[in-house]
Design a protein around this motif. Structure first.
Motif, PDB file in Angstrom:
ATOM      1  N   ALA A 123       7.275  -6.236   3.635  1.00 16.27           N
ATOM      2  CA  ALA A 123       6.709  -5.021   3.046  1.00 16.27           C
ATOM      3  C   ALA A 123       7.727  -4.326   2.154  1.00 16.27           C
ATOM      4  O   ALA A 123       7.364  -3.634   1.206  1.00 16.27           O
ATOM      5  CB  ALA A 123       6.247  -4.069   4.147  1.00 16.27           C
ATOM      6  N   LEU A 124       9.008  -4.547   2.451  1.00 16.08           N
ATOM      7  CA  LEU A 124      10.074  -3.906   1.690  1.00 16.08           C
ATOM      8  C   LEU A 124      11.241  -4.874   1.553  1.00 16.08           C
ATOM      9  O   LEU A 124      11.619  -5.540   2.514  1.00 16.08           O
ATOM     10  CB  LEU A 124      10.527  -2.618   2.397  1.00 16.08           C
ATOM     11  CG  LEU A 124      11.634  -1.785   1.751  1.00 16.08           C
ATOM     12  CD1 LEU A 124      11.421  -0.302   2.067  1.00 16.08           C
ATOM     13  CD2 LEU A 124      13.019  -2.198   2.247  1.00 16.08           C
ATOM     14  N   ALA A 125      11.783  -4.972   0.349  1.00 18.58           N
ATOM     15  CA  ALA A 125      12.966  -5.796   0.097  1.00 18.58           C
ATOM     16  C   ALA A 125      13.899  -4.987  -0.789  1.00 18.58           C
ATOM     17  O   ALA A 125      13.449  -4.325  -1.727  1.00 18.58           O
ATOM     18  CB  ALA A 125      12.592  -7.112  -0.583  1.00 18.58           C
ATOM     19  N   LEU A 152      15.096  -1.504  -5.039  1.00 15.85           N
ATOM     20  CA  LEU A 152      14.194  -1.357  -3.901  1.00 15.85           C
ATOM     21  C   LEU A 152      12.798  -1.764  -4.348  1.00 15.85           C
ATOM     22  O   LEU A 152      12.271  -1.240  -5.325  1.00 15.85           O
ATOM     23  CB  LEU A 152      14.202   0.103  -3.432  1.00 15.85           C
ATOM     24  CG  LEU A 152      13.237   0.543  -2.339  1.00 15.85           C
ATOM     25  CD1 LEU A 152      13.535  -0.197  -1.042  1.00 15.85           C
ATOM     26  CD2 LEU A 152      13.360   2.048  -2.121  1.00 15.85           C
ATOM     27  N   SER A 153      12.190  -2.729  -3.641  1.00 18.98           N
ATOM     28  CA  SER A 153      10.838  -3.188  -3.968  1.00 18.98           C
ATOM     29  C   SER A 153       9.950  -3.078  -2.738  1.00 18.98           C
ATOM     30  O   SER A 153      10.361  -3.445  -1.635  1.00 18.98           O
ATOM     31  CB  SER A 153      10.847  -4.646  -4.453  1.00 18.98           C
ATOM     32  OG  SER A 153      11.525  -4.773  -5.683  1.00 18.98           O
ATOM     33  N   THR A 154       8.741  -2.578  -2.940  1.00 15.96           N
ATOM     34  CA  THR A 154       7.776  -2.455  -1.851  1.00 15.96           C
ATOM     35  C   THR A 154       6.471  -3.138  -2.246  1.00 15.96           C
ATOM     36  O   THR A 154       6.058  -3.098  -3.403  1.00 15.96           O
ATOM     37  CB  THR A 154       7.494  -0.974  -1.519  1.00 15.96           C
ATOM     38  OG1 THR A 154       7.110  -0.295  -2.717  1.00 15.96           O
ATOM     39  CG2 THR A 154       8.726  -0.313  -0.945  1.00 15.96           C
ATOM     40  N   THR A 155       5.828  -3.747  -1.279  1.00 19.40           N
ATOM     41  CA  THR A 155       4.615  -4.514  -1.544  1.00 19.40           C
ATOM     42  C   THR A 155       3.445  -3.613  -1.901  1.00 19.40           C
ATOM     43  O   THR A 155       3.226  -2.569  -1.276  1.00 19.40           O
ATOM     44  CB  THR A 155       4.243  -5.362  -0.314  1.00 19.40           C
ATOM     45  OG1 THR A 155       5.310  -6.265  -0.035  1.00 19.40           O
ATOM     46  CG2 THR A 155       2.974  -6.151  -0.557  1.00 19.40           C
ATOM     47  N   VAL A 156       2.691  -4.026  -2.921  1.00 21.37           N
ATOM     48  CA  VAL A 156       1.433  -3.383  -3.293  1.00 21.37           C
ATOM     49  C   VAL A 156       0.347  -4.449  -3.200  1.00 21.37           C
ATOM     50  O   VAL A 156       0.499  -5.543  -3.747  1.00 21.37           O
ATOM     51  CB  VAL A 156       1.497  -2.809  -4.724  1.00 21.37           C
ATOM     52  CG1 VAL A 156       0.138  -2.271  -5.152  1.00 21.37           C
ATOM     53  CG2 VAL A 156       2.559  -1.717  -4.815  1.00 21.37           C
ATOM     54  N   LEU A 157      -0.738  -4.128  -2.490  1.00 22.35           N
ATOM     55  CA  LEU A 157      -1.827  -5.095  -2.300  1.00 22.35           C
ATOM     56  C   LEU A 157      -3.117  -4.508  -2.861  1.00 22.35           C
ATOM     57  O   LEU A 157      -3.896  -3.896  -2.134  1.00 22.35           O
ATOM     58  CB  LEU A 157      -2.011  -5.411  -0.810  1.00 22.35           C
ATOM     59  CG  LEU A 157      -0.848  -6.115  -0.118  1.00 22.35           C
ATOM     60  CD1 LEU A 157      -1.097  -6.169   1.385  1.00 22.35           C
ATOM     61  CD2 LEU A 157      -0.647  -7.502  -0.672  1.00 22.35           C
ATOM     62  N   PRO A 158      -3.362  -4.657  -4.173  1.00 20.08           N
ATOM     63  CA  PRO A 158      -4.556  -4.065  -4.754  1.00 20.08           C
ATOM     64  C   PRO A 158      -5.847  -4.699  -4.282  1.00 20.08           C
ATOM     65  O   PRO A 158      -6.904  -4.123  -4.427  1.00 20.08           O
ATOM     66  CB  PRO A 158      -4.362  -4.285  -6.259  1.00 20.08           C
ATOM     67  CG  PRO A 158      -3.429  -5.437  -6.360  1.00 20.08           C
ATOM     68  CD  PRO A 158      -2.537  -5.340  -5.170  1.00 20.08           C
ATOM     69  N   ASP A 185      11.641   5.002   3.044  1.00 11.51           N
ATOM     70  CA  ASP A 185      10.408   5.470   3.675  1.00 11.51           C
ATOM     71  C   ASP A 185       9.435   6.007   2.632  1.00 11.51           C
ATOM     72  O   ASP A 185       8.228   5.744   2.691  1.00 11.51           O
ATOM     73  CB  ASP A 185      10.717   6.553   4.711  1.00 11.51           C
ATOM     74  CG  ASP A 185      11.473   6.026   5.918  1.00 11.51           C
ATOM     75  OD1 ASP A 185      11.443   4.796   6.141  1.00 11.51           O
ATOM     76  OD2 ASP A 185      12.096   6.833   6.630  1.00 11.51           O
ATOM     77  N   THR A 186       9.963   6.772   1.683  1.00  9.22           N
ATOM     78  CA  THR A 186       9.115   7.327   0.629  1.00  9.22           C
ATOM     79  C   THR A 186       8.510   6.226  -0.217  1.00  9.22           C
ATOM     80  O   THR A 186       7.327   6.281  -0.590  1.00  9.22           O
ATOM     81  CB  THR A 186       9.931   8.281  -0.266  1.00  9.22           C
ATOM     82  OG1 THR A 186      10.450   9.355   0.533  1.00  9.22           O
ATOM     83  CG2 THR A 186       9.078   8.860  -1.376  1.00  9.22           C
ATOM     84  N   ALA A 187       9.300   5.200  -0.529  1.00  8.09           N
ATOM     85  CA  ALA A 187       8.800   4.080  -1.333  1.00  8.09           C
ATOM     86  C   ALA A 187       7.685   3.345  -0.599  1.00  8.09           C
ATOM     87  O   ALA A 187       6.676   2.955  -1.206  1.00  8.09           O
ATOM     88  CB  ALA A 187       9.941   3.130  -1.674  1.00  8.09           C
ATOM     89  N   LEU A 188       7.859   3.138   0.707  1.00  5.52           N
ATOM     90  CA  LEU A 188       6.810   2.489   1.492  1.00  5.52           C
ATOM     91  C   LEU A 188       5.538   3.324   1.507  1.00  5.52           C
ATOM     92  O   LEU A 188       4.427   2.804   1.370  1.00  5.52           O
ATOM     93  CB  LEU A 188       7.299   2.255   2.927  1.00  5.52           C
ATOM     94  CG  LEU A 188       8.234   1.061   3.140  1.00  5.52           C
ATOM     95  CD1 LEU A 188       8.867   1.130   4.522  1.00  5.52           C
ATOM     96  CD2 LEU A 188       7.464  -0.249   2.969  1.00  5.52           C
ATOM     97  N   LEU A 189       5.707   4.636   1.666  1.00  6.51           N
ATOM     98  CA  LEU A 189       4.551   5.524   1.660  1.00  6.51           C
ATOM     99  C   LEU A 189       3.862   5.503   0.303  1.00  6.51           C
ATOM    100  O   LEU A 189       2.631   5.431   0.213  1.00  6.51           O
ATOM    101  CB  LEU A 189       4.995   6.948   2.006  1.00  6.51           C
ATOM    102  CG  LEU A 189       3.910   8.029   1.997  1.00  6.51           C
ATOM    103  CD1 LEU A 189       2.824   7.698   3.008  1.00  6.51           C
ATOM    104  CD2 LEU A 189       4.520   9.393   2.295  1.00  6.51           C
ATOM    105  N   LEU A 190       4.656   5.533  -0.752  1.00  3.06           N
ATOM    106  CA  LEU A 190       4.098   5.504  -2.101  1.00  3.06           C
ATOM    107  C   LEU A 190       3.338   4.202  -2.349  1.00  3.06           C
ATOM    108  O   LEU A 190       2.240   4.207  -2.918  1.00  3.06           O
ATOM    109  CB  LEU A 190       5.215   5.667  -3.124  1.00  3.06           C
ATOM    110  CG  LEU A 190       4.816   5.634  -4.603  1.00  3.06           C
ATOM    111  CD1 LEU A 190       3.840   6.753  -4.914  1.00  3.06           C
ATOM    112  CD2 LEU A 190       6.046   5.739  -5.490  1.00  3.06           C
ATOM    113  N   ALA A 191       3.907   3.079  -1.930  1.00  3.29           N
ATOM    114  CA  ALA A 191       3.253   1.788  -2.132  1.00  3.29           C
ATOM    115  C   ALA A 191       1.946   1.700  -1.342  1.00  3.29           C
ATOM    116  O   ALA A 191       0.943   1.187  -1.840  1.00  3.29           O
ATOM    117  CB  ALA A 191       4.192   0.651  -1.735  1.00  3.29           C
TER     118      ALA A 191
END
Length: 274
Positions: A123-125, A152-158, A185-191
């Motif tokens: 979910a996050l790398a 920082l990269s976070t998964t997006v699943l459209p 944490d913010t990036a995960l929430l945003l994604a």
């Protein structure tokens, strides 16, 4: 991992609650803003803007703009999309440098955004120090050479249904150790927030993404054809010979072929190739 019914239920609740909030407070101001922290208010505003987006590109542009706004360490940002055939592309970015950095990951097959966009993937790398990160020995030093310290990269699943489009939100910082645990944490929430909103964007279809990708390919092919024509006329050579000159010059100058062709086509009275 939630199953498809859980996901659809979460999406429906998210959209209903967001639309209800937008109706109750269509024009938030300082006196009538949503309760909570500034971050909560920013996410509420993002919800409304995403639900109002009429195209995939518009929605994704709002996502990267929000990322830059809510995470101070971000210098440039992009979104990676992975097509069903496994090919990666970058439909939106805040800066051409982000596109270039993404392309290094795609060509090398390594990097946080490639890992986060793969299915299945983390979910996050992230990398705190790209120059010396042993996980990405090709991409890391290449990114550091371009001035980036961390990523920082976070998964997006459209779309979790077939063909299961997947992607990643990519946040680049020029600082080593630029992202805090709170930023992650913010990036995960945003994604997650972006994923749910994007699934509600009716324009989000594989056909639209393919059409946008095709338009880019056609544009690149057209400008390369123009550059080949210029070289053929000037030098009396064949199309294959002209393309070979473009390819070799692109490699020697470390410039993308389409960019080199565009420069030659737009400034053909000033520019010639070796």
């Amino acid at each position: 991992m939630a199953d498809e019914r859980d996901w659809d239920g979460a999406k429906e609740r998210f959209v209903a609650e967001a639309r209800e909030a937008a109706v109750e407070n269509p024009t938030p101001s300082e006196d009538h803003s949503p309760p909570g922290s500034p971050l909560v208010r920013q996410f509420t505003t993002l919800t409304r803007s995403l639900l109002d987006a009429s195209t995939v590109g518009e929605a994704l542009e709002r996502v990267v703009a929000a990322a830059v706004a809510v995470i101070p360490a971000v210098d440039v940002a992009s979104v990676t999309m992975r097509a069903p055939d496994g090919a990666f592309h970058t439909p939106v970015q805040t800066d051409e440098l982000a596109l270039e950095l993404d392309q290094v990951q795609y060509s090398s097959g390594e990097g946080p955004c490639v890992d986060a966009a793969r299915m299945p993937g983390p979910a996050l790398a992230y990398s705190d120090d790209l120059a010396v990160d042993p996980h990405w020995p090709v991409f890391g030093p290449a990114a550091a050479a371009r001035g980036m310290g961390s990523l920082l990269s976070t998964t997006v699943l459209p779309n979790v249904k077939p063909p299961q489009l997947s992607g990643a939100l990519n946040l680049y910082s020029r600082e080593r150790h630029g992202f805090t645990s709170a930023d992650r944490d913010t990036a995960l929430l945003l994604a997650t927030h972006a994923t749910l909103a994007l699934t509600a964007t009716t324009a989000l279809t594989n056909a639209e993404l393919k059409a946008a990708e095709l338009r880019k390919a056609i544009d690149s092919r057209d400008v390369i054809g123009q550059a080949k024509g210029i070289l053929m006329h000037r030098r009396g050579i064949t199309a294959d010979e002209a393309f070979d000159i473009l390819r070799r010059t692109s490699q020697n100058l470390n410039v993308k072929l389409a960019d080199l062709a565009g420069t030659l086509a737009s400034r053909h009275t000033e520019v010639d190739l070796p």
